[in-house]
Design an enzyme around this catalytic site. Structure first.
Site, PDB file in Angstrom:
ATOM      1  N   SER A  44     -24.867  10.580  18.479  1.00 22.22           N
ATOM      2  CA  SER A  44     -25.656  11.902  18.407  1.00 22.22           C
ATOM      3  C   SER A  44     -26.492  12.422  19.335  1.00 22.22           C
ATOM      4  O   SER A  44     -26.311  12.811  20.566  1.00 22.22           O
ATOM      5  CB  SER A  44     -26.345  10.867  17.666  1.00 22.22           C
ATOM      6  OG  SER A  44     -25.934   9.689  16.993  1.00 22.22           O
ATOM      7  N   HIS A  76     -16.111  10.364   6.050  1.00 26.78           N
ATOM      8  CA  HIS A  76     -14.986  11.521   6.781  1.00 26.78           C
ATOM      9  C   HIS A  76     -15.067  11.343   7.741  1.00 26.78           C
ATOM     10  O   HIS A  76     -13.904  10.314   8.091  1.00 26.78           O
ATOM     11  CB  HIS A  76     -17.236  11.499   7.349  1.00 26.78           C
ATOM     12  CG  HIS A  76     -17.354  11.798   8.151  1.00 26.78           C
ATOM     13  ND1 HIS A  76     -17.023  11.569   9.577  1.00 26.78           N
ATOM     14  CD2 HIS A  76     -18.298  10.230   7.958  1.00 26.78           C
ATOM     15  CE1 HIS A  76     -17.847  10.742  10.171  1.00 26.78           C
ATOM     16  NE2 HIS A  76     -18.239   9.658   8.856  1.00 26.78           N
ATOM     17  N   ARG A  97     -16.484   7.953  16.182  1.00 22.43           N
ATOM     18  CA  ARG A  97     -16.942   6.246  17.065  1.00 22.43           C
ATOM     19  C   ARG A  97     -17.439   5.022  15.561  1.00 22.43           C
ATOM     20  O   ARG A  97     -17.228   5.861  14.042  1.00 22.43           O
ATOM     21  CB  ARG A  97     -17.938   5.883  17.369  1.00 22.43           C
ATOM     22  CG  ARG A  97     -19.385   4.623  17.432  1.00 22.43           C
ATOM     23  CD  ARG A  97     -20.355   4.903  18.238  1.00 22.43           C
ATOM     24  NE  ARG A  97     -20.206   5.111  19.839  1.00 22.43           N
ATOM     25  CZ  ARG A  97     -21.364   5.771  20.914  1.00 22.43           C
ATOM     26  NH1 ARG A  97     -22.012   6.090  20.460  1.00 22.43           N
ATOM     27  NH2 ARG A  97     -20.461   5.469  21.862  1.00 22.43           N
ATOM     28  N   THR A  98     -16.746   4.344  14.932  1.00 20.40           N
ATOM     29  CA  THR A  98     -17.301   3.131  14.026  1.00 20.40           C
ATOM     30  C   THR A  98     -18.114   2.455  14.986  1.00 20.40           C
ATOM     31  O   THR A  98     -18.242   1.762  15.656  1.00 20.40           O
ATOM     32  CB  THR A  98     -15.124   2.351  13.855  1.00 20.40           C
ATOM     33  OG1 THR A  98     -14.717   3.112  13.381  1.00 20.40           O
ATOM     34  CG2 THR A  98     -15.964   1.304  13.337  1.00 20.40           C
ATOM     35  N   HIS A  99     -19.286   1.802  13.906  1.00 23.36           N
ATOM     36  CA  HIS A  99     -20.150   0.952  14.239  1.00 23.36           C
ATOM     37  C   HIS A  99     -19.453   0.180  13.763  1.00 23.36           C
ATOM     38  O   HIS A  99     -19.006  -0.645  12.736  1.00 23.36           O
ATOM     39  CB  HIS A  99     -21.402   1.898  13.975  1.00 23.36           C
ATOM     40  CG  HIS A  99     -21.811   2.937  14.470  1.00 23.36           C
ATOM     41  ND1 HIS A  99     -21.470   4.306  14.588  1.00 23.36           N
ATOM     42  CD2 HIS A  99     -22.620   3.255  15.943  1.00 23.36           C
ATOM     43  CE1 HIS A  99     -22.169   5.299  15.100  1.00 23.36           C
ATOM     44  NE2 HIS A  99     -23.097   4.154  16.042  1.00 23.36           N
ATOM     45  N   GLU A 198     -35.704  -1.437  14.948  1.00 23.70           N
ATOM     46  CA  GLU A 198     -36.358  -2.598  14.568  1.00 23.70           C
ATOM     47  C   GLU A 198     -37.376  -2.469  14.193  1.00 23.70           C
ATOM     48  O   GLU A 198     -38.401  -1.725  13.717  1.00 23.70           O
ATOM     49  CB  GLU A 198     -36.026  -3.078  16.490  1.00 23.70           C
ATOM     50  CG  GLU A 198     -34.851  -3.338  16.917  1.00 23.70           C
ATOM     51  CD  GLU A 198     -33.994  -1.767  17.320  1.00 23.70           C
ATOM     52  OE1 GLU A 198     -34.861  -0.781  17.119  1.00 23.70           O
ATOM     53  OE2 GLU A 198     -32.477  -1.928  17.244  1.00 23.70           O
ATOM     54  N   ASN A 240     -35.487   9.116  19.657  1.00 19.75           N
ATOM     55  CA  ASN A 240     -36.906   8.534  19.163  1.00 19.75           C
ATOM     56  C   ASN A 240     -37.481   7.752  20.260  1.00 19.75           C
ATOM     57  O   ASN A 240     -37.052   6.891  20.985  1.00 19.75           O
ATOM     58  CB  ASN A 240     -36.247   7.342  18.279  1.00 19.75           C
ATOM     59  CG  ASN A 240     -35.603   6.968  18.086  1.00 19.75           C
ATOM     60  OD1 ASN A 240     -34.861   7.157  17.909  1.00 19.75           O
ATOM     61  ND2 ASN A 240     -35.914   5.629  17.725  1.00 19.75           N
TER      62      ASN A 240
END
Ligand code: 8IG
Length: 277
Positions: A44, A76, A97-99, A198, A240
């Site tokens: 990202s 996608h 990317r595969t998470h 978290e 963030n």
């Protein structure tokens, strides 16, 4: 070739390294490039870097490469790009990317890493968007990953595969990145399973055990990259502040916006670092 019936990595009896070798052969055939030198996974906020690194010679839909996706499942399609740098180096950019939290298993998560190693690449640059714990950081800031704590509860290594992780995030490459931007700070990346962010208590735990960055991707990839013999450089974009460090609730929208705002600056940083590799 692409599979329409399923992903070969989902067959537990298959050898993930053979599938990676087949994927690398697909990439060589589709790009016309026999060997790539450097691989780059764009998380990202980092997407624009690919346009600044050099000339994109070929863009491949990930679905054309063995093991990269199961078209029936993915909404996608990511792409792989082959880039020729001004110095004549070949860079393979992984935009897909595969998470781990997608639930397809860790073999699918690290397939891109094993594939780039099989293309001949010696260096892997892993980038991500992540939450920041250090109070001196603010959203939009890129930081180097100095080490990690794998809290995913999983590993890409199978069986009694004892791999040294000392200097996992190459000191040489971190020093090189700081020659491009001496202001780059660094921190320890904690990989949580996700996909929920978290709780503030989990962030306090991460801080207590030595973490500075919270994310959902890079530790498992780095372990597989080390196993494959790649030299690793890791960057996080702090999109963030981690839960409880920032007082407002975390939102995916905020993450997207911080990524978009920071994109021009961090993309040019990343392109200059890749140019120096
Ligand atoms: I972007 O705050 C992004 N990814 N675990 N925590 C975790 N992953 C993230 C975060 C975050 N922000």
């Amino acid at each position: 070739m692409s599979d329409t019936i399923g992903n070969p990595l989902d067959d537990p009896s298959a050898d993930p390294f053979e599938i990676a070798a087949a994927a690398a052969a697909d990439i060589a055939r589709l790009t016309g490039v026999e060997r790539h030198d450097i691989a780059l996974t764009l998380g990202s906020g980092w997407g624009k870097a690919a346009d600044l690194i050099g000339e994109t010679t070929v863009t491949i839909p990930a679905t054309e490469v063995t093991g990269f996706s199961s078209p029936a499942l993915e909404g996608h399609v990511g792409t792989l790009r082959s880039i020729l740098t001004p110095k004549g180096r070949r860079v393979l950019v992984i935009g897909a990317r595969t998470h781990y939290y997608e639930g397809h298993g860790v073999r699918r998560v690290v397939h891109s890493v094993r594939t780039v190693a099989a293309t001949g690449a010696r260096t892997m640059v892993l980038t991500n968007g992540a939450g920041g714990i250090k109070h001196t950081w603010s959203p939009g800031q890129p930081v180097l990953i100095s080490d990690h704590i794998n809290l995913s509860g999983d590993s890409p290594l199978e069986g009694a595969t004892f791999i040294d992780l000392t200097d996992l995030y190459s000191i040489r490459l971190r020093d090189l990145a700081r020659t491009i931007d001496p202001s780059l700070d660094e921190g320890v990346y904690c990989q949580f399973r996700g996909p929920q962010y978290e709780t503030p208590a989990e962030v306090r735990m991460a801080k207590t055990i030595g973490g500075h960055i919270v994310g959902m991707s890079t530790a498992l990839e780095a372990i597989a990259a080390r196993q494959a013999g790649l030299e690793i450089l890791g960057f996080s974009l702090i999109t963030n502040m981690a839960a409880g460090i920032q007082t407002t609730p975390l939102s995916h929208q905020e993450v997207i916006e911080a990524g978009r705002d920071a994109e021009p600056v961090i993309s040019s940083l990343l392109a200059r670092v890749v140019g120096a590799l």
